[in-house]
Design a protein around this motif. Structure first.
Motif, PDB file in Angstrom:
ATOM      1  N   LEU A  84      -7.519  13.031   0.322  1.00  0.00           N
ATOM      2  CA  LEU A  84      -6.201  13.117  -0.292  1.00  0.00           C
ATOM      3  C   LEU A  84      -5.500  11.760  -0.276  1.00  0.00           C
ATOM      4  CD1 LEU A  84      -4.573  15.166  -1.773  1.00  0.00           C
ATOM      5  CD2 LEU A  84      -3.402  15.749   0.344  1.00  0.00           C
ATOM      6  N   LYS A  85      -5.764  10.959   0.734  1.00  0.00           N
ATOM      7  CA  LYS A  85      -5.208   9.603   0.753  1.00  0.00           C
ATOM      8  C   LYS A  85      -5.779   8.777  -0.401  1.00  0.00           C
ATOM      9  CE  LYS A  85      -4.264   9.095   5.713  1.00  0.00           C
ATOM     10  NZ  LYS A  85      -4.712   8.417   6.967  1.00  0.00           N
ATOM     11  N   GLU A  86      -7.066   8.928  -0.672  1.00  0.00           N
ATOM     12  CA  GLU A  86      -7.666   8.213  -1.805  1.00  0.00           C
ATOM     13  C   GLU A  86      -7.034   8.665  -3.113  1.00  0.00           C
ATOM     14  OE1 GLU A  86     -11.873   7.699  -2.201  1.00  0.00           O
ATOM     15  OE2 GLU A  86     -12.219   7.779  -0.029  1.00  0.00           O
ATOM     16  N   ILE A  87      -6.822   9.964  -3.248  1.00  0.00           N
ATOM     17  CA  ILE A  87      -6.192  10.491  -4.461  1.00  0.00           C
ATOM     18  C   ILE A  87      -4.766   9.972  -4.580  1.00  0.00           C
ATOM     19  CG2 ILE A  87      -5.365  12.607  -5.573  1.00  0.00           C
ATOM     20  CD1 ILE A  87      -7.831  14.006  -4.357  1.00  0.00           C
ATOM     21  N   LYS A  88      -4.063   9.888  -3.467  1.00  0.00           N
ATOM     22  CA  LYS A  88      -2.682   9.396  -3.483  1.00  0.00           C
ATOM     23  C   LYS A  88      -2.620   7.964  -3.999  1.00  0.00           C
ATOM     24  CE  LYS A  88       1.414   8.884  -0.519  1.00  0.00           C
ATOM     25  NZ  LYS A  88       1.940   8.981   0.863  1.00  0.00           N
ATOM     26  N   VAL A  89      -3.547   7.125  -3.573  1.00  0.00           N
ATOM     27  CA  VAL A  89      -3.584   5.738  -4.042  1.00  0.00           C
ATOM     28  C   VAL A  89      -3.784   5.694  -5.556  1.00  0.00           C
ATOM     29  CG1 VAL A  89      -4.892   3.585  -3.982  1.00  0.00           C
ATOM     30  CG2 VAL A  89      -4.352   4.772  -1.849  1.00  0.00           C
ATOM     31  N   ILE A  90      -4.737   6.482  -6.044  1.00  0.00           N
ATOM     32  CA  ILE A  90      -5.008   6.533  -7.489  1.00  0.00           C
ATOM     33  C   ILE A  90      -3.807   7.088  -8.232  1.00  0.00           C
ATOM     34  CG2 ILE A  90      -6.440   7.655  -9.248  1.00  0.00           C
ATOM     35  CD1 ILE A  90      -8.750   7.532  -7.170  1.00  0.00           C
ATOM     36  N   ALA A  91      -3.183   8.126  -7.685  1.00  0.00           N
ATOM     37  CA  ALA A  91      -2.016   8.735  -8.335  1.00  0.00           C
ATOM     38  C   ALA A  91      -0.873   7.730  -8.441  1.00  0.00           C
ATOM     39  CB  ALA A  91      -1.582   9.972  -7.560  1.00  0.00           C
ATOM     40  N   GLU A  92      -0.611   6.998  -7.374  1.00  0.00           N
ATOM     41  CA  GLU A  92       0.490   6.035  -7.399  1.00  0.00           C
ATOM     42  C   GLU A  92       0.227   4.908  -8.394  1.00  0.00           C
ATOM     43  OE1 GLU A  92       0.845   5.006  -3.271  1.00  0.00           O
ATOM     44  OE2 GLU A  92       2.168   6.713  -2.831  1.00  0.00           O
ATOM     45  N   LYS A  93      -1.030   4.479  -8.508  1.00  0.00           N
ATOM     46  CA  LYS A  93      -1.371   3.432  -9.480  1.00  0.00           C
ATOM     47  C   LYS A  93      -1.146   3.907 -10.913  1.00  0.00           C
ATOM     48  CE  LYS A  93      -4.849   0.851  -6.847  1.00  0.00           C
ATOM     49  NZ  LYS A  93      -6.301   0.488  -6.753  1.00  0.00           N
ATOM     50  N   ASN A  94      -1.270   5.212 -11.138  1.00  0.00           N
ATOM     51  CA  ASN A  94      -1.143   5.771 -12.480  1.00  0.00           C
ATOM     52  C   ASN A  94       0.184   6.497 -12.706  1.00  0.00           C
ATOM     53  OD1 ASN A  94      -3.960   5.525 -13.988  1.00  0.00           O
ATOM     54  ND2 ASN A  94      -4.387   5.917 -11.822  1.00  0.00           N
ATOM     55  N   ASP A  95       1.144   6.289 -11.790  1.00  0.00           N
ATOM     56  CA  ASP A  95       2.473   6.901 -11.907  1.00  0.00           C
ATOM     57  C   ASP A  95       2.380   8.421 -12.015  1.00  0.00           C
ATOM     58  OD1 ASP A  95       5.245   6.813 -11.961  1.00  0.00           O
ATOM     59  OD2 ASP A  95       5.340   6.709 -14.154  1.00  0.00           O
ATOM     60  N   ILE A  96       1.574   8.998 -11.121  1.00  0.00           N
ATOM     61  CA  ILE A  96       1.364  10.446 -11.089  1.00  0.00           C
ATOM     62  C   ILE A  96       1.963  10.989  -9.788  1.00  0.00           C
ATOM     63  CG2 ILE A  96      -0.376  12.282 -10.913  1.00  0.00           C
ATOM     64  CD1 ILE A  96      -2.255  10.371 -12.509  1.00  0.00           C
ATOM     65  N   LYS A  97       2.722  12.061  -9.923  1.00  0.00           N
ATOM     66  CA  LYS A  97       3.317  12.711  -8.758  1.00  0.00           C
ATOM     67  C   LYS A  97       2.588  14.022  -8.489  1.00  0.00           C
ATOM     68  CE  LYS A  97       7.368  14.707  -9.314  1.00  0.00           C
ATOM     69  NZ  LYS A  97       8.830  14.846  -9.479  1.00  0.00           N
ATOM     70  N   PHE A  98       2.341  14.326  -7.208  1.00  0.00           N
ATOM     71  CA  PHE A  98       1.794  15.635  -6.876  1.00  0.00           C
ATOM     72  C   PHE A  98       2.471  16.167  -5.620  1.00  0.00           C
ATOM     73  CE2 PHE A  98      -1.177  12.732  -4.673  1.00  0.00           C
ATOM     74  CZ  PHE A  98      -1.202  13.275  -3.393  1.00  0.00           C
ATOM     75  N   PHE A  99       2.445  17.488  -5.485  1.00  0.00           N
ATOM     76  CA  PHE A  99       3.018  18.178  -4.336  1.00  0.00           C
ATOM     77  C   PHE A  99       1.901  18.818  -3.514  1.00  0.00           C
ATOM     78  CE2 PHE A  99       6.007  18.502  -7.852  1.00  0.00           C
ATOM     79  CZ  PHE A  99       7.259  18.240  -7.278  1.00  0.00           C
ATOM     80  N   LEU A 100       2.081  18.889  -2.206  1.00  0.00           N
ATOM     81  CA  LEU A 100       1.267  19.816  -1.441  1.00  0.00           C
ATOM     82  C   LEU A 100       1.605  21.223  -1.901  1.00  0.00           C
ATOM     83  CD1 LEU A 100       1.437  18.426   2.225  1.00  0.00           C
ATOM     84  CD2 LEU A 100      -0.251  17.925   0.445  1.00  0.00           C
ATOM     85  N   ARG A 101       0.633  22.140  -1.757  1.00  0.00           N
ATOM     86  CA  ARG A 101       0.832  23.503  -2.222  1.00  0.00           C
ATOM     87  C   ARG A 101       0.406  24.491  -1.137  1.00  0.00           C
ATOM     88  NH1 ARG A 101      -3.004  26.863  -3.156  1.00  0.00           N
ATOM     89  NH2 ARG A 101      -2.375  28.883  -3.969  1.00  0.00           N
TER      90      ARG A 101
END
Length: 269
Positions: free
Chosen positions: A16-33
């Motif tokens: 999830l940390k790896e995904i967070k890095v990719i998400a932040e680079k692409n201006d993507i927000k996600f929530f825990l569910r």
């Protein structure tokens, strides 16, 4: 905590940390569910017995994340998605451990593709009226049941259904669903239903494709812009009104009670 479970949780957090890095680079927000929100709020990390993670991504940004994760983005993890031809037997994408790494680390399997660790669900708009949400619920329920027919005989996949749901799935199978549709065609129909209610400006939103089904429809302000809270050694966004969110999913006493049945997707030894 069981050493194997602790190892799995650390691996999930790494992914999830790896995904967070990719998400932040692409201006993507996600929530825990779901249970991952419970863990963050109640334990500041994993629920002690939990063996998977779940995130929800607003629909437009969900599509951007799918694009960012479609190729070889990690040394240890990969994205399975029915849209790119993976036989995942699920509408929503999942993060799995690459098979060579799974074998090296003697990790378990929990489906026929190997070891799934994170579910990624789109966050969509849902109808704003009570009647609209009821129709929406039953429409989705039928399509989800039809899709589940194809998973009944898939080996090495752990499926958790109530007896009532399993009876309905078996009945749909006897009615010959497989003669009229493929599983992916049913997922495409689900996709159209979910996308029909736009997220922007919606008064109600949700992740009805998740395990708690119609409980996962909320007033939009439950999510809001989210609030960042600690989870193990990092932070993730959770719904802004997370207390109300968790009470709707798990009951008003979620903070003081533990479930009688502690769900697991693997046999932890």
């Amino acid at each position: 905590m069981n050493n194997n479970l602790s190892k799995i949780q650390r691996l999930e957090l790494d992914a999830l940390k790896e995904i967070k890095v990719i998400a932040e680079k692409n201006d993507i927000k996600f929530f825990l569910r779901g249970g991952s929100v419970m863990g963050a709020v109640k334990y500041k990390g994993f629920i002690p017995w939990d063996d998977d993670m779940d995130i929800a991504v607003p629909r437009g940004q969900f599509e951007k994340l799918m694009e960012a994760l479609k190729d070889d983005w990690s040394e240890r993890f990969w994205l399975a998605n029915y849209r790119k031809g993976d036989e995942i037997h699920a509408y929503f994408p999942r993060i799995l451990v690459k098979e060579n790494y799974r074998r090296e680390e003697a990790l378990p399997t929990n489906n026929h593709l190997g070891f799934s660790i994170i579910d990624i669900l789109p966050l969509d708009g849902v109808p704003s009226t009570t009647i609209g949400r009821k129709w929406y619920k039953y429409h989705v329920m039928i399509l989800r049941g039809m899709g589940a027919v194809f998973t009944r005989d898939v080996k090495d996949t752990i499926v958790i259904h109530s007896k009532k749901k399993q009876f309905a799935i078996d009945l749909l199978g006897k009615l010959g669903v497989k003669h009229f549709y493929t599983q992916n065609k049913i997922y495409d129909k689900l996709d159209n239903v979910y996308r029909k209610n736009k997220l922007d400006g919606a008064k109600w939103i949700g992740t009805i494709t998740g395990s708690l089904f119609d409980k996962e429809m909320f007033p939009a302000n439950y999510f809001g812009n989210g609030v960042s809270i600690p989870f193990e050694d990092t932070e993730f966004l959770v719904p802004n009104r997370y207390d109300e969110y968790l009470k709707q999913l798990y009951g008003k006493n979620y903070a003081n009670e533990e479930p009688d049945h502690k769900k697991s997707h693997i046999e932890v030894k």
